[in-house]
Design a protein around this motif. Structure first.
Motif, PDB file in Angstrom:
ATOM      1  N   UNK A  87       0.653  -0.903  -0.247  1.00  0.00           N
ATOM      2  CA  UNK A  87      -0.195  -0.093   0.416  1.00  0.00           C
ATOM      3  C   UNK A  87       0.954   1.334  -0.026  1.00  0.00           C
ATOM      4  N   UNK A  88       0.431   2.563  -0.772  1.00  0.00           N
ATOM      5  CA  UNK A  88       1.316   3.485  -0.182  1.00  0.00           C
ATOM      6  C   UNK A  88       1.755   3.900   1.527  1.00  0.00           C
ATOM      7  N   UNK A  89       1.178   3.639   2.381  1.00  0.00           N
ATOM      8  CA  UNK A  89       1.451   3.631   3.155  1.00  0.00           C
ATOM      9  C   UNK A  89       2.164   2.707   4.124  1.00  0.00           C
ATOM     10  N   UNK A  90       2.665   1.848   3.156  1.00  0.00           N
ATOM     11  CA  UNK A  90       3.641   0.480   3.288  1.00  0.00           C
ATOM     12  C   UNK A  90       4.909   1.094   2.946  1.00  0.00           C
ATOM     13  N   UNK A  91       4.385   1.423   1.604  1.00  0.00           N
ATOM     14  CA  UNK A  91       6.022   1.688   0.991  1.00  0.00           C
ATOM     15  C   UNK A  91       6.584   3.034   1.473  1.00  0.00           C
ATOM     16  N   UNK A  92       5.808   4.110   2.115  1.00  0.00           N
ATOM     17  CA  UNK A  92       7.129   5.299   2.169  1.00  0.00           C
ATOM     18  C   UNK A  92       7.210   4.879   3.640  1.00  0.00           C
ATOM     19  N   UNK A  93       7.094   4.038   4.443  1.00  0.00           N
ATOM     20  CA  UNK A  93       7.484   3.562   5.780  1.00  0.00           C
ATOM     21  C   UNK A  93       8.759   2.677   4.988  1.00  0.00           C
ATOM     22  N   UNK A  94       8.737   1.669   3.953  1.00  0.00           N
ATOM     23  CA  UNK A  94       9.708   0.670   4.462  1.00  0.00           C
ATOM     24  C   UNK A  94      11.463   1.665   3.268  1.00  0.00           C
ATOM     25  N   UNK A  95      10.812   2.710   2.485  1.00  0.00           N
ATOM     26  CA  UNK A  95      11.820   3.551   1.710  1.00  0.00           C
ATOM     27  C   UNK A  95      12.199   4.242   2.872  1.00  0.00           C
ATOM     28  N   UNK A  96      11.442   5.633   3.482  1.00  0.00           N
ATOM     29  CA  UNK A  96      12.229   5.697   4.458  1.00  0.00           C
ATOM     30  C   UNK A  96      13.081   5.274   5.518  1.00  0.00           C
ATOM     31  N   UNK A  97      12.937   3.789   5.943  1.00  0.00           N
ATOM     32  CA  UNK A  97      14.004   2.939   6.463  1.00  0.00           C
ATOM     33  C   UNK A  97      14.600   2.438   6.065  1.00  0.00           C
ATOM     34  N   UNK A  98      14.824   1.929   4.712  1.00  0.00           N
ATOM     35  CA  UNK A  98      15.738   1.825   3.706  1.00  0.00           C
ATOM     36  C   UNK A  98      17.139   3.030   3.354  1.00  0.00           C
ATOM     37  N   UNK A  99      16.256   3.793   3.369  1.00  0.00           N
ATOM     38  CA  UNK A  99      17.302   5.006   3.010  1.00  0.00           C
ATOM     39  C   UNK A  99      17.981   5.197   3.931  1.00  0.00           C
ATOM     40  N   UNK A 100      17.246   5.250   5.267  1.00  0.00           N
ATOM     41  CA  UNK A 100      17.911   4.924   6.326  1.00  0.00           C
ATOM     42  C   UNK A 100      18.526   3.769   6.461  1.00  0.00           C
ATOM     43  N   UNK A 101      19.484   2.979   5.891  1.00  0.00           N
ATOM     44  CA  UNK A 101      19.362   1.718   6.086  1.00  0.00           C
ATOM     45  C   UNK A 101      20.756   1.252   7.574  1.00  0.00           C
ATOM     46  N   UNK A 102      20.969   0.135   8.369  1.00  0.00           N
ATOM     47  CA  UNK A 102      21.056   0.215   9.180  1.00  0.00           C
ATOM     48  C   UNK A 102      21.282   1.392  10.421  1.00  0.00           C
ATOM     49  N   UNK A 103      20.655   1.899  10.476  1.00  0.00           N
ATOM     50  CA  UNK A 103      20.299   3.304  10.883  1.00  0.00           C
ATOM     51  C   UNK A 103      18.741   3.270  12.306  1.00  0.00           C
ATOM     52  N   UNK A 104      19.108   3.407  13.306  1.00  0.00           N
ATOM     53  CA  UNK A 104      18.025   4.046  14.102  1.00  0.00           C
ATOM     54  C   UNK A 104      16.730   5.004  13.533  1.00  0.00           C
ATOM     55  N   UNK A 105      15.876   4.409  13.052  1.00  0.00           N
ATOM     56  CA  UNK A 105      15.170   5.397  13.062  1.00  0.00           C
ATOM     57  C   UNK A 105      13.602   6.295  13.885  1.00  0.00           C
ATOM     58  N   UNK A 106      13.183   6.940  14.182  1.00  0.00           N
ATOM     59  CA  UNK A 106      12.133   6.642  16.090  1.00  0.00           C
ATOM     60  C   UNK A 106      10.958   7.152  15.159  1.00  0.00           C
ATOM     61  N   UNK A 107      10.420   6.609  16.721  1.00  0.00           N
ATOM     62  CA  UNK A 107       8.717   6.359  15.743  1.00  0.00           C
ATOM     63  C   UNK A 107       8.458   7.959  15.442  1.00  0.00           C
ATOM     64  N   UNK A 108       8.522   8.477  15.634  1.00  0.00           N
ATOM     65  CA  UNK A 108       8.221  10.332  15.926  1.00  0.00           C
ATOM     66  C   UNK A 108       8.759  10.297  14.356  1.00  0.00           C
ATOM     67  N   UNK A 109       9.811   9.721  14.000  1.00  0.00           N
ATOM     68  CA  UNK A 109      10.228  10.567  12.524  1.00  0.00           C
ATOM     69  C   UNK A 109       9.504  10.008  11.198  1.00  0.00           C
TER      70      UNK A 109
END
Length: 224
Positions: free
Chosen positions: A152-174
């Motif tokens: 879904x668009x929301x699933x993709x947006x979450x995954x894209x954000x995490x992939x672009x920050x691979x290996x890094x902690x991405x906070x819940x709020x971010x």
């Protein structure tokens, strides 16, 4: 040598820019529509994009958004649109600079020098392969076991954000503010639901994820 992609549908302007840039030490290539621009960015070693917004097949703002899906390369808009809202829309979409037509070549060269100073040494790749699936950031798709995985668009947006920050902690709020908006910054239950959905679609064993990790009380991390 810095490689500049000129996206301009007026052939005379494109040719004049190409000749000028090459005379000043840039390697310049031109395309005349959005589809060719996205293809060139994904396949060639482009360092900077100079982009007209009024293209025959696609609005330039959409091109900015697609490039920003996987790359932070400098984008300079070169447009006849003078309105403040046009500039705000392009800059909010991810453009680094905005030059209005008619423009002086000296001004464009100065803007390119500024952009060149922050060109990344390492080229960002439009795809990322894990041991279980491939993420195509440019094409906005996932391929697993030879088949495309529908998100879904929301699933993709979450995954894209995490992939672009691979290996890094991405906070819940971010994640919540970037995907849903500032008003949803505390709605952590949304994340639990969507991360679970992503794990079911992507992980071999959703109960023991290899790629989508939870850092309890803090956020999430993607490991290829």
């Amino acid at each position: 040598m810095t490689r500049v992609l000129i996206v301009e549908d007026e052939a005379q302007i494109a040719r004049a820019m190409q000749v000028t840039l090459q005379a000043h030490g840039y390697q310049a290539v031109t395309v005349g529509n959005g589809a060719d621009a996205l293809n060139a960015v994904a396949k060639q070693s482009v360092n900077i994009v100079v982009l007209d917004l009024g293209l025959p097949d696609m609005d330039g703002v959409e091109i900015i958004r697609r490039i920003r899906g996987w790359s932070s390369m400098p984008i300079i808009v070169l447009s006849a649109r003078h309105a403040s809202e046009d500039k705000v829309e392009a800059l909010d979409a991810g453009a680094d600079d905005y030059v209005t037509k008619p423009f002086g070549l000296d001004e464009l060269l100065a803007r390119l020098r500024v952009a060149s100073r922050r060109v990344l040494t390492d080229r960002e790749e439009p795809t990322l392969a894990t041991s279980d699936f491939m993420v195509d950031l440019a094409g906005k798709k996932i391929v697993k076991d030879g088949s495309e995985v529908r998100l879904t668009p929301t699933e993709w947006n979450i995954l894209e954000l995490l992939v672009r920050n691979k290996g890094k902690l991405v906070s819940q709020q971010q994640i919540l503010t970037q995907v849903w908006g500032q008003a949803y910054a505390k709605e952590t239950q949304y994340l639990r639901v969507y991360i679970a959905q992503l794990r079911r679609k992507l992980e071999r064993d959703p109960a023991a994820p290899r790629h989508l990790h939870t850092e309890a009380g803090m956020g999430y991390r993607f490991d290829p």
